[in-house]
Write an enzyme that holds these catalytic residues in place. Structure first.
Site, PDB file in Angstrom:
ATOM      1  CE  LYS A 109       1.864  12.882   2.073  1.00 50.01           C
ATOM      2  NZ  LYS A 109       0.847  11.981   1.494  1.00 50.01           N
ATOM      3  CG  ASP A 136       3.651  13.738  -0.826  1.00 43.81           C
ATOM      4  OD1 ASP A 136       2.714  13.353  -1.539  1.00 43.81           O
ATOM      5  OD2 ASP A 136       4.214  13.003   0.008  1.00 43.81           O
ATOM      6  NE  ARG A 193      -6.178   3.786   1.738  1.00 47.11           N
ATOM      7  CZ  ARG A 193      -4.976   3.324   1.429  1.00 47.11           C
ATOM      8  NH1 ARG A 193      -3.927   3.707   2.125  1.00 47.11           N
ATOM      9  NH2 ARG A 193      -4.807   2.486   0.437  1.00 47.11           N
ATOM     10  CG  ASN A 194      -4.087  10.389   4.547  1.00 47.18           C
ATOM     11  OD1 ASN A 194      -4.188  10.104   5.725  1.00 47.18           O
ATOM     12  ND2 ASN A 194      -3.168   9.851   3.752  1.00 47.18           N
ATOM     13  CD  GLU A 236       0.972   5.437   7.452  1.00 45.95           C
ATOM     14  OE1 GLU A 236       0.855   5.647   8.673  1.00 45.95           O
ATOM     15  OE2 GLU A 236       1.886   4.757   6.952  1.00 45.95           O
TER      16      GLU A 236
END
Length: 343
Positions: free
Chosen positions: A201, A254, A265-266, A291
């Site tokens: 995701k 999620d 953050r992504n 990530e």
């Protein structure tokens, strides 16, 4: 039961990591009278700062740490009497960190991971990395729509505790340990699906942020989330996951949270890329780990090995690693050959 102290006294839990999620999880656990929580961090100065200030000012400013938390930068002191280990470090750092700490972690002591990624060199999930380094033991994952800042503010949230069916007692224990008046925990035995859902995701979240940076609109974002979920579900199933997991909290739940939350953050990383900054320039200017960046590379490799079509992930890879213009890439996605929605 896994993680039960032999003497029947305090359950001793060590958190590996000093980031936002490490702090939040430690606070939740330290709120239980039957638990003693120790936080370990590789940066002794930073760990000492958290202890001295009573808050993790770098990653979770304004949130007080639980008064019962113990801080131990020494490897042996932090881990040798632990009944349960919480691994709360980014996926790409699990292997070097646990290689260092493995001699101090007792055999068969259970480990729960909150990492959401895929190790880029091996294409392994966090639980697979943990088992390869620590040997056979109960290993679980905590995942779901759980932005650390919201959990820290005790806003209503849900979480999934997942482990192989043979470790059902461990999953029940985690459910009990993490359940609070504001956090509801569900059980799941599809560890493969929960870990892949949490990792994949983040790739779609970066793409969602790029659309936000381009002011592409909500129609485009809704389409991205919907078709993105199809992509990650397709790959997850090809890798041994259950399709139902991707429709649940670890998947759809999620995904929605990460793609819309201003704290994700992504998504924030993608938004700056969508506004014209280079991926590397954004990475160099922010604290913490994105990530989804290494996961995107891993996803494209995994999809190729399984013959799974993933146009969104491949398009994002072209933007992040090949210097492709995001608007040109979006135009290419929109001009693909027409097809049935369900086939």
């Amino acid at each position: 039961m896994p993680g039960t102290p032999p003497t029947g006294g305090l359950l001793k839990i060590t958190t590996i990591g000093d980031g936002a999620m490490a702090t939040v999880c430690s606070n939740i656990l330290a709120g239980r009278p039957e638990v003693r929580v120790t936080m370990w961090g590789r940066n002794a100065e930073r760990l000492g700062e958290i202890e001295r200030l009573g808050e993790n000012r770098r990653y979770l400013p304004g949130v007080k740490v639980a008064p019962g938390l113990v801080f131990r930068p020494d490897d042996a002191a932090a881990l040798e009497d632990a009944d349960l280990v919480l691994c709360a470090i980014p996926t790409q750092f699990i292997r070097p960190t646990l290689t260092r700490l493995a001699p101090h972690i007792r055999p068969a002591i259970p480990v729960v991971s909150v990492a959401k990624g895929i190790e880029i060199d091996t294409l392994c999930r966090p639980s697979e990395v943990i088992l390869s380094l620590l040997g056979r033991r109960p290993v679980a994952a905590l995942s779901g729509p759980n932005i650390a800042g919201e959990l820290a503010r005790k806003l209503p949230a849900t979480m999934v505790a997942a482990a192989a069916e043979q470790y059902d007692a461990f999953v029940h224990q985690l459910q009990e340990l993490f359940t609070t008046p504001y956090l509801r925990v569900y059980r799941n035995h599809d560890l493969v699906g929960v870990e892949f859902a949490g990792a994949l995701k983040n790739v779609i979240a970066i793409a969602a942020g790029i659309l936000d940076g381009m002011n592409a609109g909500y129609n485009a974002k809704a389409a991205l989330l919907t078709r993105g979920l199809v992509e990650i579900s397709r790959l997850g199933v090809a890798l041994g996951a259950q399709a139902e997991t991707f429709a649940g909290l670890a998947g759809l739940g999620d995904l929605v949270t990460t793609c819309f939350s201003p704290e994700g953050r992504n998504r924030r990383f993608g938004e700056r890329v969508g506004k014209g900054e280079s991926a590397q320039a954004v990475l160099d200017s922010i604290s913490g780990v994105v990530e989804g960046m290494p996961t995107c590379e891993a996803v494209v490799r995994l999809a190729g090995s399984k013959g799974v079509e993933m146009p969104i992930a491949e398009g994002l890879h072209a933007v992040l690693f090949e210097g492709r213009n995001p608007r040109e890439q979006l135009a290419d996605l929109m001009s693909r050959d027409p097809k049935a929605e369900v086939s």
